[in-house]
Design an enzyme around this catalytic site. Sequence first.
Site, PDB file in Angstrom:
ATOM      1  N   HIS A   1       0.988  -1.485  -0.001  1.00 16.15           N
ATOM      2  CA  HIS A   1       0.502   0.340   0.219  1.00 16.15           C
ATOM      3  C   HIS A   1       0.789   1.191   0.007  1.00 16.15           C
ATOM      4  O   HIS A   1       0.225   2.552  -0.369  1.00 16.15           O
ATOM      5  CB  HIS A   1      -0.973   0.206   1.053  1.00 16.15           C
ATOM      6  CG  HIS A   1      -0.513   0.202   2.367  1.00 16.15           C
ATOM      7  ND1 HIS A   1      -0.018  -0.418   3.421  1.00 16.15           N
ATOM      8  CD2 HIS A   1      -0.068   1.551   3.027  1.00 16.15           C
ATOM      9  CE1 HIS A   1       0.577  -0.414   4.158  1.00 16.15           C
ATOM     10  NE2 HIS A   1       0.506   0.921   4.221  1.00 16.15           N
TER      11      HIS A   1
ATOM     12  N   ASP B   1      -0.411  -6.916   1.167  1.00 21.47           N
ATOM     13  CA  ASP B   1       0.235  -6.504   1.340  1.00 21.47           C
ATOM     14  C   ASP B   1       1.681  -6.423   1.459  1.00 21.47           C
ATOM     15  O   ASP B   1       2.510  -5.819   2.700  1.00 21.47           O
ATOM     16  CB  ASP B   1      -0.025  -5.268   2.138  1.00 21.47           C
ATOM     17  CG  ASP B   1      -0.309  -3.914   2.927  1.00 21.47           C
ATOM     18  OD1 ASP B   1       0.242  -3.111   1.585  1.00 21.47           O
ATOM     19  OD2 ASP B   1      -0.471  -3.724   3.646  1.00 21.47           O
TER      20      ASP B   1
ATOM     21  N   SER C   1       4.183   2.400   8.113  1.00 22.59           N
ATOM     22  CA  SER C   1       3.752   1.323   7.515  1.00 22.59           C
ATOM     23  C   SER C   1       5.109   1.119   5.707  1.00 22.59           C
ATOM     24  O   SER C   1       5.363   1.972   6.286  1.00 22.59           O
ATOM     25  CB  SER C   1       2.359   1.898   6.635  1.00 22.59           C
ATOM     26  OG  SER C   1       1.470   2.062   6.727  1.00 22.59           O
TER      27      SER C   1
END
Length: 309
Positions: free
Chosen positions: A89, A138, A242
């Site tokens: 992502h 992911d 992230s």
Amino acid sequence: MDISFLVFITLSMALFSSNVTGTSVTSRVRRGINEKHCGFRPVITRIIGGGIATPHSWPWMVGIFKVNPHRFLCGGSIINKVSVVTAAHCLVTQFGNRQNYSIFVRVGAHDIDNSGTNYQVDKVIVHQGYKHHSHYYDIGLILLSKPVEYNDKIQPVCIPEFNKPHVNLNNIKVVITGWGVTGKATEKRNVLRELELPVVTNEQCNKSYQTLPFSKLNRGITNDMICAGFPEGGKDACQGDSGGPLMYQNPTTGRVKIVGVVSFGFECARPNFPGVYTRLSSYVNWLQEITFGQSLASLFEVVPIFIPE
């Protein structure tokens, strides 16, 4: 008159060779993609409660930046001289388009705004199963335009062994690092922070997330994910973390292995909602195929040979 024919030595021909520069292709496949000096920290400190990391104590940590407009996006981890593993992502826009050449990577930084070396990106690879409207698969890989130079500030981290089953991490303490927000206005996010967390069972994690109307989690928490966090909340990965690593350090050897990648959570540090991480051991084969293919490309360049008739 002699006529010379141009004959190309291709990758498929090279694969039949039993030895290239002293190393057999099959042994390279069996050995995996870990570098022999991976996971060693030049600066080893004990983590107590979490906070600002000792500078360069996690030398595989990188920052991923957007080129225009210039801004920090995510974290990532060096796994070899040309490969950075991160979350998918981080590499895909909200419209599902790949970032590709609109990003660059900063390595060897502690203060992410004022230190480190920038590297251009050659290619962005997102797992083929990833969809931007979902939390599954992911994981992504950034291939750099040139190899990084290892030193006391830049080193690769180890990844899980090739073709081995999942390791039971329940009740194991793991570590996350990142430049994400802390939730405290007085604390800067430009210096690298570290935090030790307990792993939470997937069953318990799933019970928590099933209470939410998560359209991005229609299959629940799967075995391709790891959950970690404190039941009482208060400390967790957050925005900007992230793509960064979830790590386990072997207490005997001191060697560090990345076991997960920061993926998602419910807000930040909410009680009974641990952070969720992409489990690296589920994607070692995928990483192997990509990184080994890159190493083959560098070993077996197309070489013209002239053979007189």
